[in-house]
Design a protein around this motif. Structure first.
Motif, PDB file in Angstrom:
ATOM      1  N   HIS A  65       0.896  -1.165   0.000  1.00 53.18           N
ATOM      2  CA  HIS A  65       0.000   0.000   0.000  1.00 53.18           C
ATOM      3  C   HIS A  65       0.926   1.204   0.000  1.00 53.18           C
ATOM      4  CE1 HIS A  65      -3.486   2.350   2.084  1.00 53.18           C
ATOM      5  NE2 HIS A  65      -3.229   2.786   0.876  1.00 53.18           N
ATOM      6  N   ARG A  66       0.975   1.868  -1.140  1.00 50.04           N
ATOM      7  CA  ARG A  66       1.920   2.970  -1.293  1.00 50.04           C
ATOM      8  C   ARG A  66       1.608   4.095  -0.328  1.00 50.04           C
ATOM      9  NH1 ARG A  66       3.038   3.616  -7.729  1.00 50.04           N
ATOM     10  NH2 ARG A  66       2.488   1.514  -8.297  1.00 50.04           N
ATOM     11  N   PRO A  67       2.597   4.724   0.211  1.00 49.70           N
ATOM     12  CA  PRO A  67       3.960   4.534  -0.209  1.00 49.70           C
ATOM     13  C   PRO A  67       4.739   3.492   0.582  1.00 49.70           C
ATOM     14  CG  PRO A  67       3.854   6.460   1.192  1.00 49.70           C
ATOM     15  CD  PRO A  67       2.450   5.908   1.078  1.00 49.70           C
ATOM     16  N   ALA A  68       4.291   3.128   1.804  1.00 51.77           N
ATOM     17  CA  ALA A  68       5.223   2.385   2.647  1.00 51.77           C
ATOM     18  C   ALA A  68       4.609   1.406   3.631  1.00 51.77           C
ATOM     19  CB  ALA A  68       6.086   3.386   3.415  1.00 51.77           C
ATOM     20  N   HIS A  69       3.509   0.750   3.285  1.00 50.89           N
ATOM     21  CA  HIS A  69       2.944  -0.253   4.192  1.00 50.89           C
ATOM     22  C   HIS A  69       2.773  -1.564   3.432  1.00 50.89           C
ATOM     23  CE1 HIS A  69       0.841  -1.933   7.597  1.00 50.89           C
ATOM     24  NE2 HIS A  69      -0.074  -2.389   6.767  1.00 50.89           N
TER      25      HIS A  69
ATOM     26  N   THR B 198      11.858   3.130   4.797  1.00 49.08           N
ATOM     27  CA  THR B 198      11.085   2.753   5.980  1.00 49.08           C
ATOM     28  C   THR B 198       9.728   2.208   5.529  1.00 49.08           C
ATOM     29  OG1 THR B 198      12.188   4.417   7.326  1.00 49.08           O
ATOM     30  CG2 THR B 198      10.075   3.561   8.139  1.00 49.08           C
ATOM     31  N   VAL B 199       9.464   0.952   5.906  1.00 46.92           N
ATOM     32  CA  VAL B 199       8.233   0.263   5.527  1.00 46.92           C
ATOM     33  C   VAL B 199       7.641  -0.370   6.779  1.00 46.92           C
ATOM     34  CG1 VAL B 199       7.250  -1.579   4.100  1.00 46.92           C
ATOM     35  CG2 VAL B 199       9.161  -0.229   3.229  1.00 46.92           C
ATOM     36  N   THR B 200       6.310  -0.316   6.911  1.00 44.96           N
ATOM     37  CA  THR B 200       5.635  -0.927   8.054  1.00 44.96           C
ATOM     38  C   THR B 200       4.843  -2.152   7.608  1.00 44.96           C
ATOM     39  OG1 THR B 200       3.685   0.472   7.762  1.00 44.96           O
ATOM     40  CG2 THR B 200       5.407   1.276   9.270  1.00 44.96           C
ATOM     41  N   VAL B 201       4.520  -3.003   8.572  1.00 45.94           N
ATOM     42  CA  VAL B 201       3.674  -4.169   8.337  1.00 45.94           C
ATOM     43  C   VAL B 201       3.018  -4.553   9.657  1.00 45.94           C
ATOM     44  CG1 VAL B 201       5.462  -5.927   8.777  1.00 45.94           C
ATOM     45  CG2 VAL B 201       3.558  -6.453   7.245  1.00 45.94           C
ATOM     46  N   ASN B 202       1.819  -5.094   9.592  1.00 46.18           N
ATOM     47  CA  ASN B 202       1.167  -5.701  10.753  1.00 46.18           C
ATOM     48  C   ASN B 202       1.246  -7.203  10.533  1.00 46.18           C
ATOM     49  OD1 ASN B 202       0.499  -3.252  11.959  1.00 46.18           O
ATOM     50  ND2 ASN B 202      -1.390  -3.101  10.795  1.00 46.18           N
TER      51      ASN B 202
ATOM     52  N   GLY C 237      14.441  -8.045   7.654  1.00 48.19           N
ATOM     53  CA  GLY C 237      14.949  -6.802   8.223  1.00 48.19           C
ATOM     54  C   GLY C 237      13.951  -5.990   9.017  1.00 48.19           C
ATOM     55  N   PHE C 238      12.771  -6.518   9.274  1.00 43.39           N
ATOM     56  CA  PHE C 238      11.758  -5.815  10.067  1.00 43.39           C
ATOM     57  C   PHE C 238      11.988  -6.083  11.550  1.00 43.39           C
ATOM     58  CE2 PHE C 238       9.835  -6.027   5.944  1.00 43.39           C
ATOM     59  CZ  PHE C 238       8.958  -4.963   5.848  1.00 43.39           C
ATOM     60  N   VAL C 239      11.600  -5.119  12.385  1.00 41.48           N
ATOM     61  CA  VAL C 239      11.649  -5.296  13.841  1.00 41.48           C
ATOM     62  C   VAL C 239      10.287  -4.926  14.416  1.00 41.48           C
ATOM     63  CG1 VAL C 239      14.135  -4.891  14.064  1.00 41.48           C
ATOM     64  CG2 VAL C 239      12.558  -2.970  14.232  1.00 41.48           C
ATOM     65  N   ALA C 240       9.917  -5.586  15.495  1.00 49.65           N
ATOM     66  CA  ALA C 240       8.652  -5.281  16.164  1.00 49.65           C
ATOM     67  C   ALA C 240       8.732  -3.888  16.772  1.00 49.65           C
ATOM     68  CB  ALA C 240       8.359  -6.319  17.234  1.00 49.65           C
ATOM     69  N   THR C 241       7.652  -3.134  16.648  1.00 46.14           N
ATOM     70  CA  THR C 241       7.599  -1.788  17.221  1.00 46.14           C
ATOM     71  C   THR C 241       6.648  -1.730  18.409  1.00 46.14           C
ATOM     72  OG1 THR C 241       5.897  -1.134  15.629  1.00 46.14           O
ATOM     73  CG2 THR C 241       8.201  -0.669  15.046  1.00 46.14           C
TER      74      THR C 241
ATOM     75  N   CYS D  25       8.385  -2.679  11.654  1.00 50.05           N
ATOM     76  CA  CYS D  25       8.904  -1.638  10.782  1.00 50.05           C
ATOM     77  C   CYS D  25      10.284  -2.060  10.274  1.00 50.05           C
ATOM     78  CB  CYS D  25       9.016  -0.334  11.573  1.00 50.05           C
ATOM     79  SG  CYS D  25       9.551   1.073  10.609  1.00 50.05           S
ATOM     80  N   ARG D  26      10.556  -1.691   9.059  1.00 56.06           N
ATOM     81  CA  ARG D  26      11.880  -1.900   8.460  1.00 56.06           C
ATOM     82  C   ARG D  26      12.430  -0.515   8.187  1.00 56.06           C
ATOM     83  NH1 ARG D  26      14.546  -2.929   3.424  1.00 56.06           N
ATOM     84  NH2 ARG D  26      15.874  -4.774   3.562  1.00 56.06           N
ATOM     85  N   THR D  27      13.529  -0.161   8.838  1.00 60.43           N
ATOM     86  CA  THR D  27      14.085   1.177   8.740  1.00 60.43           C
ATOM     87  C   THR D  27      15.401   1.171   7.962  1.00 60.43           C
ATOM     88  OG1 THR D  27      15.215   0.911  10.841  1.00 60.43           O
ATOM     89  CG2 THR D  27      13.019   1.884  10.916  1.00 60.43           C
TER      90      THR D  27
END
Length: 157
Positions: free
Chosen positions: A75-79, A111-115, A128-132, A147-149
């Protein structure tokens, strides 16, 4: 690694819905609960076809022997909205291949987020994602915000 990775079209909605349906037990505690029904409705073919037609969503499909075995939707731009891989093809690099392909095909910010479902947390960690935050639950759906930063972008490639 999948044989083919290609852009999804609304014609893929049935196959994507079937794939996600096989995996829903990983992120929904009780599929019969009334609270989760609106969420599950987003995985029905008409809703998926509608999503695939929206320009703010970009999706790729992984295929083997003409069968859809994975899907990723940004889902642009970053999820990262979807990343599903068929259970019979887990641990073969399909999720990583889809992640790399979407980064190559579309401009993906650093920086990209995911649930993430709890089940998929290790997969996202390898990407490369870490729990936030701790595990969250909303309307019968359990997930871990991740999130992947930029500083982690190459850590697990």
């Amino acid at each position: 690694m999948p044989e083919t990775i290609r852009k999804c079209t609304p014609a893929d909605a049935e196959a994507i819905a079937a794939l996600i349906g096989k995996l829903s037990h990983y992120f929904v505690a009780d599929a019969a609960a009334a609270s989760v029904q609106p969420f599950l409705a987003t995985f029905r073919p008409p809703a998926i076809a509608e999503l695939l037609a929206k320009p703010e969503f970009v999706s790729l499909a992984a295929e083997e022997d003409g069968r859809l075995v994975g899907v990723i939707t940004l889902h642009r731009p970053a999820h990262l909205h979807h990343l599903f891989v068929s259970p019979d093809t887990h641990r073969r690099g399909i999720a990583r291949s889809l992640w790399r392909a979407i980064q190559a095909e579309f401009p993906v910010p650093a920086t990209v987020t995911v649930n993430s479902s709890e089940f998929a947390v290790p997969v996202y960690q390898r990407l490369g994602f870490v729990a936030t935050a701790e595990v969250q639950e909303r309307n019968g759906v359990r997930y871990v915000p991740m999130c992947r930063t930029p500083d982690l972008a190459g850590a697990n490639e």
